[in-house]
Each structure stands twice: as structure tokens, then as C-alpha cells.
Design an enzyme around this catalytic site. Sequence first.
Site, short mmCIF file in Angstrom:
data_model
loop_
_atom_site.label_atom_id
_atom_site.label_comp_id
_atom_site.label_asym_id
_atom_site.label_seq_id
_atom_site.Cartn_x
_atom_site.Cartn_y
_atom_site.Cartn_z
N TYR A 148 -32.07 -22.23 -25.37
CA TYR A 148 -32.65 -20.94 -25.01
C TYR A 148 -31.59 -20.05 -24.34
CZ TYR A 148 -36.01 -17.62 -23.02
OH TYR A 148 -36.71 -16.48 -22.70
N ASP A 149 -30.96 -20.61 -23.31
CA ASP A 149 -30.02 -19.81 -22.52
C ASP A 149 -28.88 -19.28 -23.40
OD1 ASP A 149 -31.64 -21.17 -20.80
OD2 ASP A 149 -30.07 -21.86 -19.45
N VAL A 191 -47.58 -20.67 -14.59
CA VAL A 191 -48.76 -19.84 -14.34
C VAL A 191 -49.97 -20.36 -15.13
CG1 VAL A 191 -49.77 -17.54 -14.50
CG2 VAL A 191 -47.44 -17.82 -13.63
N GLY A 210 -40.99 -28.90 -5.24
CA GLY A 210 -41.62 -27.57 -5.16
C GLY A 210 -40.83 -26.57 -4.34
N ARG A 214 -39.30 -18.97 -7.77
CA ARG A 214 -39.45 -18.08 -8.92
C ARG A 214 -40.07 -16.78 -8.40
NH1 ARG A 214 -36.96 -21.70 -10.69
NH2 ARG A 214 -37.11 -22.74 -12.72
N ARG A 278 -34.60 -18.23 -8.24
CA ARG A 278 -34.55 -17.09 -9.17
C ARG A 278 -35.28 -15.91 -8.56
NH1 ARG A 278 -36.88 -18.49 -14.64
NH2 ARG A 278 -35.00 -19.62 -15.12
N1 UDP Z 1 -43.40 -26.00 -12.86
C1 UDP Z 1 -44.20 -26.82 -12.08
N2 UDP Z 1 -45.36 -27.32 -12.61
C2 UDP Z 1 -45.78 -27.03 -13.88
C3 UDP Z 1 -44.96 -26.18 -14.67
C4 UDP Z 1 -43.77 -25.70 -14.13
O1 UDP Z 1 -43.88 -27.10 -10.91
O2 UDP Z 1 -46.83 -27.52 -14.29
C5 UDP Z 1 -42.17 -25.44 -12.26
C6 UDP Z 1 -40.92 -25.59 -13.12
O3 UDP Z 1 -40.29 -26.83 -12.88
C7 UDP Z 1 -40.09 -24.42 -12.65
C8 UDP Z 1 -41.14 -23.35 -12.30
O4 UDP Z 1 -42.36 -24.06 -12.12
O5 UDP Z 1 -39.38 -24.74 -11.48
C9 UDP Z 1 -41.33 -22.30 -13.37
O6 UDP Z 1 -41.49 -22.98 -14.58
P1 UDP Z 1 -41.84 -22.23 -15.93
O7 UDP Z 1 -41.87 -23.28 -17.00
O8 UDP Z 1 -43.05 -21.40 -15.76
O9 UDP Z 1 -40.64 -21.21 -16.18
P2 UDP Z 1 -39.05 -21.29 -15.99
O10 UDP Z 1 -38.79 -20.34 -14.90
O11 UDP Z 1 -38.64 -22.68 -15.62
O12 UDP Z 1 -38.51 -20.88 -17.30
#
Ligand code: UDP
Length: 318
Positions: A148-149, A191, A210, A214, A278
Site C-alpha cells: 500500500y505505502d 472504526v 492501544g 490516530r 499519526r
Molecule cells: N486497530 C485496533 N483494533 C481493531 C482494528 C484496528 O486496535 O480492531 C488499530 C490498528 O492496529 C491501528 C489503528 O487501530 O493502530 C487504526 O487501524 P486501521 O486499520 O483503522 O487503520 P490504519 O491507520 O492502521 O491504516
Amino acid sequence: MRHLVSGAAGFIGSHLCDRLLADGQEVVGLDNLITGSPQNIEHLRSRANFRFERCDVSIPVPESLIPGRFDQVWHLASLASPKHYLAHPIETLESGSSGTRNMLEIARRDNARFLITSTSECYGDPVVHPQVETYWGNVNPVGLRSCYDESKRYAEAMTMAYWRTHAVRTNIARIFNTYGPRMALDDGRVVPAFLDQALHGLPLTVFGDGAQTRSFCYVSDMVEGLMRLSQSEERFPVNLGNPLELTILEFAQRISRLAGENLKIAYEPLPSDDPKQRQPDITKARTILGWEPKVKLEDGLRETLDYFKSLAAVSARP
Ligand code: UDP
């Protein structure tokens, strides 16, 4: 104006189509439906100004499929959730590379404007915080997320090359985590995952401890940012996102509060190369676009929760 939108049946793409049509524009939408959903554009099917073609933009799109010239080309087609791009790494690389090139070619042919939705993932696991557009990033080029990146980094480079070589009027949006109605409930992103768990009274699955952060932007704010950027003469990337930064644990607490329940937390392993922090620096977007997000997290999450509830109500009907 006549617009060509790739990824039109996707989450952000379908909202962009709504907005363009509401503004009285004509839209031709493309999507291979690998992650996009026909439901996202069902309500547009009867609109005279809207046409949809199922096709993969990684392969040059035959002119016979999309006849006529376009004023604006939008390249949004991409797998966007880690779960999906990890399952389809080659398709992900293709939509960012060949897909970008093919869409740029259409813009060049038609002397149209071009906008690509790039990503905050260009910054990888950033050591500069908050992330500013001039930061070059810290990306693992061969890790699991690299499909992706690196495809988006290539897409940005190709877009800049088309501007420099062919003077195509390009824009690059680096979009940060975005949420709202029409995300797929099972796409694995935090989300929909947390809202789905909240709807069922299940523990919220927090990956790692956790502590990673984000910043979540509501989709209507994102679309407004994209619209403004598409009118600007800025050729270098512009961050679009909401600067409100939360740890994933804090985010889980907000979801619990929204659901009105004291949901448990279930800790699960952190995926590899998961960025630790982020947060967009949106000074550039504020300055040159006069843009900043307006929708409060609680309001946006409530809208999204209501959307998921309405889906559940429809699927429960006999
Ligand atoms: N995450 C989480 N539980 C979940 C799904 C994601 O704790 O059920 C975390 C994931 O590890 C990341 C953040 O939430 O640190 C955002 O994840 P997402 O997949 O939404 O987007 P990303 O920013 O990683 O592309």
C-alpha cells in the site's frame, strides 16, 4: 463539468460522486468492485447525470467504455484497509501504479485536471510528529504494508512526473484516517470494527497496548477538502485529515461512551509495521485551501453508528 471518478463505489468515492452530482456536475464512475460495493451507488443509478462502469483501471480503460472528454479525473481507486490490502497486495500495487498511470493518461489526453488520493501511509511509522508534507517518511519498503505505502509513493512520483513532463494540472491529497457511513462493516479498520463490536455489546479489540495514536476525519469534511484541493494550483502534496489525535485506547473509551455501555477491552497482537503515531499538520490546507474539519468526532461517530444500525435493520427484515 464532466468528471471521471475511479473508486466510485468505494467509501470516499461514493460520497465524492454524491457531492459532484449535488453540485450539478456530470459523473462517470468506475470501480472493479473488489472492495467497493454496488449498494454505495445504488441511489445514484437513476440519475441522468451519473453513469457507472464496472472496470479495473489497472488495465487501460477502452475509450469505447467511457466515450467523450472529461474536465476532471479523480483517482480514488485503491484497496484502503490493511485487512484488504494484505489479502490483495498485487492488486493494491497495481491500482497505485498502472491505475495511476492510466488515469493520468486520460487527464493528459483530455487536458483535464487530475487529483489523486494518496495517504498518510507515505509517512510510514513517522518520526516527525505531527506529520508535515515536507517530511519524507519512514516506510518499510518490503514489509507487509509496503504494497500500500509504496504503491501510493509511486503514485505520487508518477503524478509529479506527469505535471513536470506533460503539464497536467495535478493535485495530490495525502489523506489521513477517514470514517463515516458506507465504510464496510467487515473491512477490519478500527472504526467499523469498534462500532460493530459496540452494536453487539462485544469487547473492543484493541491491537497492542492501544498506545498507538490516530486522528479521525469525518467523510464530509474530507470530501470538502478534496473539492477545494481540486480547484487549487498546488502541485505538491497537501495533508487532509483531522488533527484531533487520540490513542486507540482513548478511542475505545469514546466508543464505549457513545454506545452508552461499559464495553470490555480485548487485547490482541499488534499487526506488523503498525504506525505508532499519526496526526496531520494541516497548516498547508488551512492556508492555501481555507479548509479545516468541522464535524466533531462524537457527531460523526453517531452518524456512522446510525448507518450501521440501519444496515442491520435492513438485513434483519424477513
Ligand atoms: N486497530 C485496533 N483494533 C481493531 C482494528 C484496528 O486496535 O480492531 C488499530 C490498528 O492496529 C491501528 C489503528 O487501530 O493502530 C487504526 O487501524 P486501521 O486499520 O483503522 O487503520 P490504519 O491507520 O492502521 O491504516
